[in-house]
Design a protein around this motif. Sequence first.
Motif, PDB file in Angstrom:
ATOM      1  N   PRO A 134       0.816  -1.224   0.000  1.00 36.19           N
ATOM      2  CA  PRO A 134       0.000   0.000   0.000  1.00 36.19           C
ATOM      3  C   PRO A 134       0.845   1.268   0.000  1.00 36.19           C
ATOM      4  CG  PRO A 134      -0.868  -1.587   1.575  1.00 36.19           C
ATOM      5  CD  PRO A 134       0.458  -2.118   1.128  1.00 36.19           C
ATOM      6  N   THR A 135       1.965   1.254   0.737  1.00 37.81           N
ATOM      7  CA  THR A 135       2.846   2.423   0.770  1.00 37.81           C
ATOM      8  C   THR A 135       3.496   2.648  -0.584  1.00 37.81           C
ATOM      9  OG1 THR A 135       3.310   2.009   3.108  1.00 37.81           O
ATOM     10  CG2 THR A 135       4.823   3.469   1.925  1.00 37.81           C
ATOM     11  N   GLN A 136       3.893   1.555  -1.252  1.00 37.28           N
ATOM     12  CA  GLN A 136       4.467   1.671  -2.590  1.00 37.28           C
ATOM     13  C   GLN A 136       3.481   2.301  -3.562  1.00 37.28           C
ATOM     14  OE1 GLN A 136       5.762  -2.549  -3.197  1.00 37.28           O
ATOM     15  NE2 GLN A 136       7.652  -1.597  -3.953  1.00 37.28           N
ATOM     16  N   VAL A 137       2.248   1.838  -3.512  1.00 38.32           N
ATOM     17  CA  VAL A 137       1.224   2.357  -4.419  1.00 38.32           C
ATOM     18  C   VAL A 137       1.010   3.852  -4.188  1.00 38.32           C
ATOM     19  CG1 VAL A 137      -1.235   2.264  -4.995  1.00 38.32           C
ATOM     20  CG2 VAL A 137       0.057   0.144  -4.682  1.00 38.32           C
ATOM     21  N   GLU A 138       0.919   4.247  -2.943  1.00 38.57           N
ATOM     22  CA  GLU A 138       0.698   5.663  -2.610  1.00 38.57           C
ATOM     23  C   GLU A 138       1.866   6.527  -3.068  1.00 38.57           C
ATOM     24  OE1 GLU A 138      -0.173   8.455   1.346  1.00 38.57           O
ATOM     25  OE2 GLU A 138      -0.094   6.265   1.503  1.00 38.57           O
ATOM     26  N   ARG A 139       3.075   5.997  -2.938  1.00 38.53           N
ATOM     27  CA  ARG A 139       4.267   6.767  -3.308  1.00 38.53           C
ATOM     28  C   ARG A 139       4.408   6.914  -4.821  1.00 38.53           C
ATOM     29  NH1 ARG A 139       9.079   4.714  -4.511  1.00 38.53           N
ATOM     30  NH2 ARG A 139       8.550   2.714  -3.556  1.00 38.53           N
ATOM     31  N   ILE A 140       4.008   5.890  -5.567  1.00 38.09           N
ATOM     32  CA  ILE A 140       4.200   5.909  -7.021  1.00 38.09           C
ATOM     33  C   ILE A 140       3.106   6.695  -7.734  1.00 38.09           C
ATOM     34  CG2 ILE A 140       4.195   4.467  -9.097  1.00 38.09           C
ATOM     35  CD1 ILE A 140       5.570   2.288  -7.433  1.00 38.09           C
ATOM     36  N   PHE A 141       1.852   6.399  -7.436  1.00 39.07           N
ATOM     37  CA  PHE A 141       0.733   6.972  -8.196  1.00 39.07           C
ATOM     38  C   PHE A 141       0.283   8.292  -7.566  1.00 39.07           C
ATOM     39  CE2 PHE A 141       0.622   2.358  -8.767  1.00 39.07           C
ATOM     40  CZ  PHE A 141       0.643   2.262 -10.154  1.00 39.07           C
ATOM     41  N   GLN A 142       1.069   9.325  -7.781  1.00 39.81           N
ATOM     42  CA  GLN A 142       0.773  10.632  -7.205  1.00 39.81           C
ATOM     43  C   GLN A 142      -0.043  11.479  -8.184  1.00 39.81           C
ATOM     44  OE1 GLN A 142       4.243  12.617  -5.638  1.00 39.81           O
ATOM     45  NE2 GLN A 142       5.062  10.742  -4.722  1.00 39.81           N
ATOM     46  N   GLU A 143      -1.042  12.142  -7.643  1.00 42.33           N
ATOM     47  CA  GLU A 143      -1.949  12.940  -8.470  1.00 42.33           C
ATOM     48  C   GLU A 143      -1.214  14.074  -9.181  1.00 42.33           C
ATOM     49  OE1 GLU A 143      -5.621  13.847 -10.209  1.00 42.33           O
ATOM     50  OE2 GLU A 143      -4.973  12.105  -9.049  1.00 42.33           O
ATOM     51  N   SER A 144      -0.214  14.670  -8.523  1.00 44.69           N
ATOM     52  CA  SER A 144       0.528  15.778  -9.126  1.00 44.69           C
ATOM     53  C   SER A 144       1.267  15.321 -10.383  1.00 44.69           C
ATOM     54  CB  SER A 144       1.522  16.360  -8.119  1.00 44.69           C
ATOM     55  OG  SER A 144       2.440  15.367  -7.667  1.00 44.69           O
ATOM     56  N   VAL A 145       1.819  14.108 -10.354  1.00 43.15           N
ATOM     57  CA  VAL A 145       2.511  13.571 -11.526  1.00 43.15           C
ATOM     58  C   VAL A 145       1.514  13.322 -12.655  1.00 43.15           C
ATOM     59  CG1 VAL A 145       3.884  11.638 -12.400  1.00 43.15           C
ATOM     60  CG2 VAL A 145       4.302  12.514 -10.100  1.00 43.15           C
ATOM     61  N   TYR A 146       0.352  12.801 -12.295  1.00 43.32           N
ATOM     62  CA  TYR A 146      -0.685  12.550 -13.300  1.00 43.32           C
ATOM     63  C   TYR A 146      -1.101  13.844 -13.985  1.00 43.32           C
ATOM     64  CZ  TYR A 146      -5.343  11.662 -15.197  1.00 43.32           C
ATOM     65  OH  TYR A 146      -6.438  11.602 -16.019  1.00 43.32           O
ATOM     66  N   ARG A 147      -1.301  14.910 -13.218  1.00 40.73           N
ATOM     67  CA  ARG A 147      -1.757  16.176 -13.779  1.00 40.73           C
ATOM     68  C   ARG A 147      -0.731  16.755 -14.748  1.00 40.73           C
ATOM     69  NH1 ARG A 147      -7.068  16.144 -13.445  1.00 40.73           N
ATOM     70  NH2 ARG A 147      -7.809  15.758 -11.331  1.00 40.73           N
ATOM     71  N   ILE A 148       0.544  16.634 -14.427  1.00 37.62           N
ATOM     72  CA  ILE A 148       1.594  17.134 -15.313  1.00 37.62           C
ATOM     73  C   ILE A 148       1.563  16.387 -16.644  1.00 37.62           C
ATOM     74  CG2 ILE A 148       4.091  17.266 -15.646  1.00 37.62           C
ATOM     75  CD1 ILE A 148       4.351  17.768 -12.636  1.00 37.62           C
TER      76      ILE A 148
END
Length: 232
Positions: free
Chosen positions: A200-214
Motif C-alpha cells: 500500500p505504501t508503494q502504491v501511494e508513493r508511485i501513483f501521485q496525483e501531481s505527476v498525473y496532472r503534469i
Amino acid sequence: MGIGKSKMDPCHLSVPWGKSQSVDPSQSRHTLDSKQSEDICLRGDAVCSSPAEMPAGEQEGVEERLEEDTEEEVFLKFVILHAEEDTGEALRVQSLLENDFGIKPGIIFAEMPCGRQHLQNLDDAVNGSAWTILLLTENFLRDTWCKFQFYSSLMNSVNRQHKYNSVIPMRPLNKPLPRERTPFALRTINALEEESHGFPTQVERIFQESVYRIQQAIWKETRNTVQRQSVA
C-alpha cells in the motif's frame, strides 16, 4: 488513448420542404420576400432556428447531444501490459488499484480496441496513460510480444522526459515471475510486490496525483498541436 465521439454533421439534417404558397401578383416585393422567408423558417426550422429560439425541451436535447459529440478523450491513470494468458489476473489487479486505492480510470491491454494494429494500440496505451504497469508473471517472458512491449515501454520512458519513471514492473499474487528470472533491464527498477506488507505504501508513493496532472497537461497540449497541424 481514449475513446472519443465523432462530431455531428449538420448536413445530415433533413429539411421537410413543402410546396411554396401562391402569391398574389399585386403584392409588393417586400411582402413577397417576407412571406417566403417566413414560410422557409416555419417549414425548415432545423436550418433556421438557433438553440436559443427552440422550445425549452428541444433546446436541452440539442445541448445534451452537442456535449456528447464534443466529449474529449480521457487520459488514463494506468495501463496494464500482460500476457494473453494473464487477462484474468490483469483484470483483478485493475480492480484492486481502482476500487481499493482509488486510482482510476485504468485499462488492461486486452481491452484496447479490436481491429487495430497491435503497435498502434501499444502506442496509444503507453502515451495515453500516466503509468505503464508490466504484469510480471511466469507467462510474461514466454510471450515474444510481451518482451517487445516492455522494451518499447522502457525506451519510451527514456526518450520522453515527462515519461521518466512511468514504467512500473509488478509481481502479482498469482504466479509472480521470480526475481532471478526477471530481465536485467527490469531488475534495475523497483517493482511493486503485491505480497509485500509495504505494497500500500508503494502504491501511494508511485501513483501521485501531481505527476498525473503534469502528464495529462502535456498529453493535451500534444494532441492540440497535432490537431492544429492536421487542419493547417
